[in-house]
Scaffold this active site. Structure first.
Site, PDB file in Angstrom:
ATOM      1  N   LYS A  63       0.838  -1.190   0.000  1.00 21.16           N
ATOM      2  CA  LYS A  63       0.000   0.000   0.000  1.00 21.16           C
ATOM      3  C   LYS A  63       0.876   1.245   0.000  1.00 21.16           C
ATOM      4  O   LYS A  63       1.892   1.305   0.701  1.00 21.16           O
ATOM      5  CB  LYS A  63      -0.915  -0.020   1.224  1.00 21.16           C
ATOM      6  CG  LYS A  63      -1.938   1.113   1.284  1.00 21.16           C
ATOM      7  CD  LYS A  63      -2.838   0.930   2.506  1.00 21.16           C
ATOM      8  CE  LYS A  63      -3.882   2.013   2.635  1.00 21.16           C
ATOM      9  NZ  LYS A  63      -4.757   1.813   3.818  1.00 21.16           N
ATOM     10  N   SER A 138      -9.446   1.699   3.263  1.00 27.16           N
ATOM     11  CA  SER A 138      -8.674   2.458   2.295  1.00 27.16           C
ATOM     12  C   SER A 138      -7.671   1.624   1.503  1.00 27.16           C
ATOM     13  O   SER A 138      -7.066   2.115   0.555  1.00 27.16           O
ATOM     14  CB  SER A 138      -7.923   3.585   3.013  1.00 27.16           C
ATOM     15  OG  SER A 138      -7.025   3.058   3.998  1.00 27.16           O
ATOM     16  N   SER A 162      -9.540  -0.431   7.451  1.00 24.23           N
ATOM     17  CA  SER A 162      -9.019  -0.238   6.097  1.00 24.23           C
ATOM     18  C   SER A 162      -8.377  -1.459   5.464  1.00 24.23           C
ATOM     19  O   SER A 162      -8.149  -1.478   4.255  1.00 24.23           O
ATOM     20  CB  SER A 162      -8.020   0.928   6.083  1.00 24.23           C
ATOM     21  OG  SER A 162      -8.697   2.152   6.171  1.00 24.23           O
TER      22      SER A 162
END
Length: 452
Positions: A63, A138, A162
């Site tokens: 990420k 996210s 997330s």
């Protein structure tokens, strides 16, 4: 109830490495480039090279708010578009030390401050099961990278759900360790109290393998006795989408049929206490933690302020959140009161899992998200059970309270809607009980059988 075998590193490598390590990594890089229509990646490595070790040749994605020494860490925000920290987050470093090759940095909700992964600077991350739906966030890009088979493992981060929300929406396992277990630095931060890196994978065994490589802590054996799972109906099972409710009840029935003792319980005041403290902690801490991170960067980004990041923020809901954080509304006194409320929330979880005078529970079990993946474009309001409801609060309703408490949790695939949208089932334990929770999750996974 079936007892799975211990984590099998050799088996994992055999499953992933059908040919030479270099070829597998090269194919992964090529596949990442083909995912443009799903918006999964921000940066793809020109040449990713496997190292030596037990994961030699295993491609992984990271990420883009976790630092990598050889690729930018943008946080998905324009102010950091060219930031090169020149260092690895602890989890990234541990996977590289085991031989894994980082093939790219994945897209995310800007600054990890949302759950739709609709990033106005880098594009919408779309659900591979239905591109008209979001992948969740996210860590949406990391979820898509695994769900499409580009990589078998991807690192994400989890502040309020997330990792687990995109895992649920994409049919994956999402592991959120106890805050601090995987390190707390070298990542674009939101909240030191709530942030943790985590992993998305296709099985609990793979997630447990990553946890062991990152921490050196082997996964515990599953209890030989009958598992006891708490079912916190009040709050966590309220107002579910009908197909989520049906799917989760089927999963509970399977567990009961397999001999798991399901104990009706509650986490007293969980959602009310979370509402009192969760956002206050985030808004106070991001106003301090984000500038502190910026000051550690080696390039010109070290001169940036919170106001500079706010001025460049591209995504409307993220800009709004930063404006609140920068307003000064959340003072030291408000923050201290929020931390005290958080302790009451942690005590409520401890009471639920270790009732006074009662037998302890192995974990809580509940639907990860109250509704399936929402349509692309529903960034603020979405349709839920015949009403227009706020997207953020509805999506993290179940994942938020434990996140504020710093607890470990794992989301497992539990099935799908009739339209093929995945549904997740979460298990949650007390801080520090990570290895035991992963062992319980492996047993539950073997029974529920909801893998996509």
């Amino acid at each position: 109830m079936p007892t799975p075998d211990p984590c099998d590193l050799d088996g994992f490598r055999r499953r992933v490495l059908a040919s030479s390590a270099a070829d597998v990594v090269a194919r992964s890089v090529a596949a990442a480039r083909e995912l443009a229509d799903l918006g999964a990646f921000i940066t793809i490595a020109d040449r990713a090279r496997p190292g030596d070790g037990p994961l030699a040749g295993i491609p992984v994605a990271v990420k883009d708010n976790l630092d990598t020494h050889d690729l930018p860490t943008t946080g998905g925000t324009p102010a950091l578009a060219r930031s090169r920290p020149g260092r690895d987050h602890h989890a990234v470093a541990r996977l590289r030390a085991a031989g894994a090759a980082v093939v790219g940095k994945t897209n995310l909700h800007e600054l990890a401050f949302g759950i739709t992964s609709n990033n106005a600077a880098y594009g919408q991350v779309r659900n591979p099961h239905d591109p008209s739906r979001t992948a969740g966030g996210s860590s949406g890009g990391s979820a898509v990278a695994v769900a499409t088979g580009v990589v078998p493992l991807a690192l994400g981060s989890d502040t309020g759900g997330s990792v687990r929300v995109p895992a649920a929406h994409c049919g994956l396992v999402g592991w959120r360790p106890t805050v601090g277990r995987w390190g707390s630095e070298r990542a674009v931060p939101i909240s030191r109290t709530r942030d943790t890196a985590g992993v998305l994978a296709t099985t609990v065994a793979d997630a447990a393998l990553v946890d062991e490589l990152v921490t050196g802590d082997p996964v515990a054996a599953a209890p030989e006795r009958r598992l006891r799972l708490g079912v916190p109906r009040p709050g966590f099972y309220d107002d579910l989408h009908p197909e989520v409710a049906e799917c989760v009840e089927r999963a509970l029935d399977r567990l009961a049929d397999a001999g798991v003792e399901l104990v009706e319980t509650e986490v007293p005041g969980a959602h009310e206490l979370d509402a009192e403290c969760g956002f206050a902690i985030v808004f106070f801490e991001v106003a301090r933690d984000l500038p502190a991170y910026l000051a550690t960067l080696p390039g010109p980004e070290r001169e940036l302020t919170l106001a500079d990041v706010l001025a460049g923020a591209a995504t409307p809901d993220v800009r709004g959140a930063l404006e609140v954080a920068a307003s000064g509304e959340f003072t030291e006194a408000v923050y201290r009161e929020a931390l005290a409320t958080r302790e009451r929330l942690r005590a409520a979880y401890a009471t639920a899992l270790h009732p006074s005078g009662g037998e302890r529970l192995d974990a809580l079990v509940y639907p990860t998200v109250p509704l399936p993946a929402i349509p692309v474009g529903d960034d603020v309001i979405t349709e839920h059970n015949g009403r227009r409801e706020p997207v953020f609060q509805t999506t993290i309703r179940n994942t938020g309270p434990g996140s504020a408490s710093g607890m470990p949790a794992v989301s497992l695939p539990a099935g799908a809607t009739r339209a093929g949208l995945p549904i997740g089932l979460s298990l949650e334990g007390l801080p520090g009980g990570d290895s035991a929770l992963l062992a319980v999750a492996r047993s539950v996974e073997a029974t529920v059988g909801g893998a996509f």
